[in-house]
Design a protein around this motif. Structure first.
Motif, PDB file in Angstrom:
ATOM      1  N   ARG A  26       0.836  -1.204   0.000  1.00 26.44           N
ATOM      2  CA  ARG A  26       0.000   0.000   0.000  1.00 26.44           C
ATOM      3  C   ARG A  26       0.869   1.252   0.000  1.00 26.44           C
ATOM      4  O   ARG A  26       2.023   1.237   0.460  1.00 26.44           O
ATOM      5  N   SER A  27       0.350   2.319  -0.499  1.00 20.74           N
ATOM      6  CA  SER A  27       1.092   3.575  -0.575  1.00 20.74           C
ATOM      7  C   SER A  27       1.183   4.213   0.812  1.00 20.74           C
ATOM      8  O   SER A  27       0.336   3.988   1.676  1.00 20.74           O
ATOM      9  N   GLY A  28       2.245   4.991   1.005  1.00 22.22           N
ATOM     10  CA  GLY A  28       2.421   5.685   2.269  1.00 22.22           C
ATOM     11  C   GLY A  28       2.903   4.809   3.402  1.00 22.22           C
ATOM     12  O   GLY A  28       2.760   5.170   4.572  1.00 22.22           O
ATOM     13  N   GLN A  29       3.490   3.648   3.068  1.00 24.49           N
ATOM     14  CA  GLN A  29       4.001   2.749   4.105  1.00 24.49           C
ATOM     15  C   GLN A  29       5.131   3.427   4.876  1.00 24.49           C
ATOM     16  O   GLN A  29       6.107   3.882   4.291  1.00 24.49           O
TER      17      GLN A  29
END
Length: 859
Positions: A26-29
């Motif tokens: 997922r993005s923003g990890q």
């Protein structure tokens, strides 16, 4: 992620790996990931921990690491956990450890240590564990503290709404009633739903398909996988079935088993289609099948190609052997039923597997052989396992079987097996202290092992490096001058060969034993330098607390204690104790107790010394040929008993010694201590007379130093101060080169030295240093920036240097050396230049810092 640890525990096909991949992608990890995939049926704790360390290194961007992780046969699990925790604490930013398929870790030791890791995770470090069933982790403290999140099968089941969303996303036209029925029949099981979607795609009558199966157990999976498999082209079916016998597969290996090219493209296409094929590396070269899929394919293999199965295993074994993946090769050889070949393969690679830290896997492979089958090759492997566990009698029995078998082996393998048996026999003999006669029989180990192929040469190099280490170690442990040069040569050759073939464990082992061997041939300075070099190399590989480095640790501790650096020596003793946590041998542990005993004695703590020396004496009794070690221990034990007023016990122990030991210089000194404790100074002088006139057999110059001091104490009690001072001066002269302090401390010679006129001694600086230490002042700190000489001093310069601490003038030094005064002056100028000093006193001080005043001698 609000908790420290998350457990995802659910049966196969529940979607654990898919969930992890989706979460990680997922993005923003915010957290760096350190992912470990536990290999199927993993038995070796070390293999797991090294994989975890590598994952942390790749995932946490720790600066400054240059050495690769390397395995060691002497695995210290607690030290490894401490190392992992340290690296996690040093990592920049947050780290999430992801351990997938933890149920495959079949090592109780690894699981126990993993519990310690998880309950002590540093701040900003989290852990996620996936498993098919709960494993034995004691995480109740985390659960009570609210730091444990648990995701189980019920949490992963699809709801009816999620089932509908999956069907819609896959383009499956199914009525609401059909979707509800599909959810009911699968009970929301992710794998069942996924298989149903694959089968429903393009099906002419989806409603009928859903109505024709029921349940959510394995029969559904078998039915749905069979349905999917039958829809594949024949060549794809053939590839999947033939390669299902593998835990992992790549294109080259699949081509070999199918007899056709192009397998890698097919595997990539299957993964892209979501057909239960998963790549294992970023380059997508290695693949594995979903466990449910793999199990069914193997049933299909046994049902349709049963006659070809042994041949397929043999092909796979040959491929893995060429690739150097010997464990897989042995497993497939066993699966083919070729038990004699599997036994030979395991015996030939047993040393390499042990060096790779796979001893437990090796014993598991041994356990897979049919019960009662006669495979004498396995006796060698069993002996290695027994030695590692300290089962010495069983090891000896297996070695006898292996040795008898050597004569029946073909000539091309006989030499290798003979070297392997002799090397293990040496190791066993050292552990038992039964070195008499064994070393001479094993001298042939120093010659190379010739091989016909590159693989044979590689195996032979591993074996020869181990043999050189074992031979040199056994020679060093005789503690005798005749074997010392051989020990040094063999250990140097072993270290050089280990460095050449990329076996750092063997290199460290040889260098550690080389530091121990220096005890006999070299000065304290050389011994300390060699020990520190070995320790530095061990620390580069993370082995600073492993048994392999213990000989160097204990010798460095002893070296520092002998020179009066008691506090520093005690720190290295503690390091040795940590390194010996997993060692089962009495020999090096004896040295640990012995060294701790003399440290206590040097500090005047005689009760503590008695306890340690008593433990060393007991261990010495278990070693048959440990004459030198036993004599050292007994000498200090007798003296300690006497100083505690236990003269009766000391006399009883003395009376139990045989004539040879009782007449040794060390025991004569102990007798003198007893006599002094009994108030018989004249008897003490008589006891040390043979030591002082050179007729008693001694282990080294330290014994003579001690004898002079005991004689000085006896003269002092008899009222002959002149003789007492002369004895003290002779002791100082012998101690000067190595700056020895312990003999003066352990004999209680403070008042003897204080009575020595400073203007009459040629060793005023050393005398002052010793008295400072005996009064409780620590030795002067060394300059950390002190550089070694720009050039080594020549033998002639060293001879001159050793006269500089005396009061002799240049002409007098020339007379002592039988050279001209001009020669002495020339040497002095060169000495000053090399030591970077301007005068005689500075040269002496600098030489002491560098331990250059020491001459080669025995201890």
């Amino acid at each position: 992620m609000a908790q420290k640890v998350t457990i995802i525990s659910a049966p196969a096909g529940s979607g654990k790996t898919c969930l992890l991949r989706a979460w990680a992608g997922r993005s923003g990890q915010q957290f760096r990931l350190a992912l470990v995939q536990v290999q199927r049926d993993q038995h070796d704790a070390q293999e797991f921990w090294l994989a975890l360390l590598d994952a942390i290194g790749h995932g946490s961007a720790i600066a400054g690491r240059v050495e690769p992780r390397a395995a060691t046969p002497d695995f210290n699990a607690p030290a490894m956990v401490d190392r992992v925790l340290s690296e996690l604490a040093d990592a920049h930013g947050g780290v999430t450890l992801v351990i997938d398929d933890l149920h495959e870790l079949n090592s109780p030791e690894a699981l126990s240590q993993l519990t310690r890791l998880l309950t002590n995770l540093p701040p900003r470090v989290h852990a996620i564990l996936t498993m098919r069933h709960d494993v034995r982790l004691r995480l109740h403290q985390l659960r009570l503290a609210g730091e444990l999140a648990e995701i189980r099968a019920a949490d992963l089941r699809f709801s009816e709404r999620e089932t509908r969303e999956l069907l819609d996303a896959s383009g499956i036209g199914l009525s609401a009633a059909g979707a509800a029925l599909l959810h009911q029949r699968t009970e929301g099981w992710a794998a069942g739903l996924r298989l149903a979607v694959l089968s429903l795609a393009g099906h002419p009558d989806p409603e009928r398909f859903v109505a024709e199966f029921s349940g959510s157990d394995r029969t559904v999976a078998e039915y749905l996988i069979a349905e999917m498999l039958e829809r594949q082209p024949p060549d794809v079916q053939d590839l999947l079935v033939r390669t299902s016998m593998l835990d992992r597969v790549n294109g080259e290996l699949a081509d070999l088993l199918t007899g056709r090219p192009g397998s890698e493209r097919t595997l990539l296409e299957l993964e892209d289609a979501g057909a239960f094929v998963v790549s294992l590396d970023p380059e997508r070269t290695w693949f594995r099948y979903h466990h449910l899929f793999s199990d069914l394919l193997r049933l299909e293999l046994r049902g349709t190609l049963s006659e070809e199965v042994p041949a397929l295993h043999r092909r796979a074994a040959g491929w893995f052997t060429v690739q150097g993946q010997v464990v897989e090769a042995i497993r497939h050889t066993q699966a083919a039923g070729d038990w004699p070949d599997a036994a030979r393969l395991l015996a030939d690679h047993s040393f390499s597997l042990t060096l790779d830290g796979r001893a437990q896997t090796m014993q598991t492979l041994v356990g897979a052989f049919p019960k009662g089958a006669d495979h004498p090759e396995l006796a060698l492997v069993r002996a290695m396992g027994d030695l590692a566990q300290g089962r010495l009698d069983q090891a000896a029995a297996h070695l006898a079987v292996a040795e008898a078998h050597v004569q029946a082996t073909p000539p091309d393998r006989q030499r290798r097996l003979r070297v392997a048996v002799a090397s293990l026999t040496l190791s066993l003999a050292r552990r038992r202290g039964q070195l008499a006669g064994v070393i001479e029989q094993a001298r042939f180990l120093a010659s190379p092992v010739n091989g016909q192929s590159g693989g044979d040469i590689a195996l032979g190099s591993d074996l020869r490096a181990v043999a050189l280490m074992n031979l040199g170690t056994a020679e060093a442990w005789t503690l005798g001058l005749p074997a010392a040069p051989d020990a040094e040569r063999h250990l140097r050759e072993g270290a050089a060969l280990a460095r050449e073939i990329g076996r750092p464990y063997l290199e460290v082992g040889c260098l550690a034993q080389l530091g121990f061997a220096s005890l006999v041939l070299h000065s304290f300075a050389t011994t300390q330098r060699r020990c520190r070099e070995a320790i530095a190399l061990a620390e580069r590989y993370g082995w600073g607390a492993e048994p392999v480095i213990a000989p160097a640790l204990i010798m460095l501790a002893a070296n520092l204690i002998w020179t009066g650096e008691f506090d520093e020596g005690e720190r290295w003793l503690q390091r040795t104790r940590q390194a010996l946590q997993t060692d089962t041998g009495p020999d090096i542990t004896l040295l640990l107790h012995q060294t701790a005993g003399i440290l206590h004695a040097g500090r005047g703590h005689h009760r503590d010394a008695l306890e340690e020396l008593g433990a060393a004496e007991y261990l010495g009794s278990q070693l048959a040929d440990s004459q030198a070690l036993a004599t050292r221990t007994t000498r200090w034990l007798l003296a300690t008993q006497a100083r505690l007023g236990m003269t009766g016990e000391a006399r009883a122990l003395l009376g139990a010694l045989d004539d040879e030991r009782a007449s040794s210089g060390e025991i004569r000194n102990a007798l003198a201590v007893i006599c002094l404790a009994e108030g018989e100074p004249a008897a003490a002088l008589a006891a040390v007379a043979d030591v002082l006139d050179g007729t008693a057999v001694i282990l080294g110059d330290v014994t003579v130093i001690e004898a002079h001091l005991l004689a000085g104490l006896a003269h002092r009690e008899l009222g002959d101060q002149r003789a007492a001072s002369q004895a003290a001066e002779r002791a100082l002269a012998l101690a000067e080169s190595d700056r020895l302090v312990l003999p003066f401390a352990i004999t209680g010679s403070r008042e003897l030295l204080e009575a020595l006129p400073r203007h009459e001694t040629a060793h005023a600086a050393l005398l002052a240093d010793i008295l400072d230490i005996l009064h409780g002042s620590p030795p002067a700190a060394k300059e950390e920036s002190s550089l070694p000489p720009t050039e080594e001093l020549s033998p002639g310069e060293l001879r001159v240097l050793r006269y500089l601490p005396t009061n002799l003038s240049r002409p007098e030094i020339a007379g002592e050396l039988s050279v001209s005064p001009n020669t002495v002056s020339t040497h002095l100028r060169s000495i000053y230049a090399k030591l970077q000093v301007r005068d005689r006193s500075s040269a002496v001080r600098r030489a002491r810092e560098l331990r250059l005043l020491a001459a080669g001698r025995t201890r």
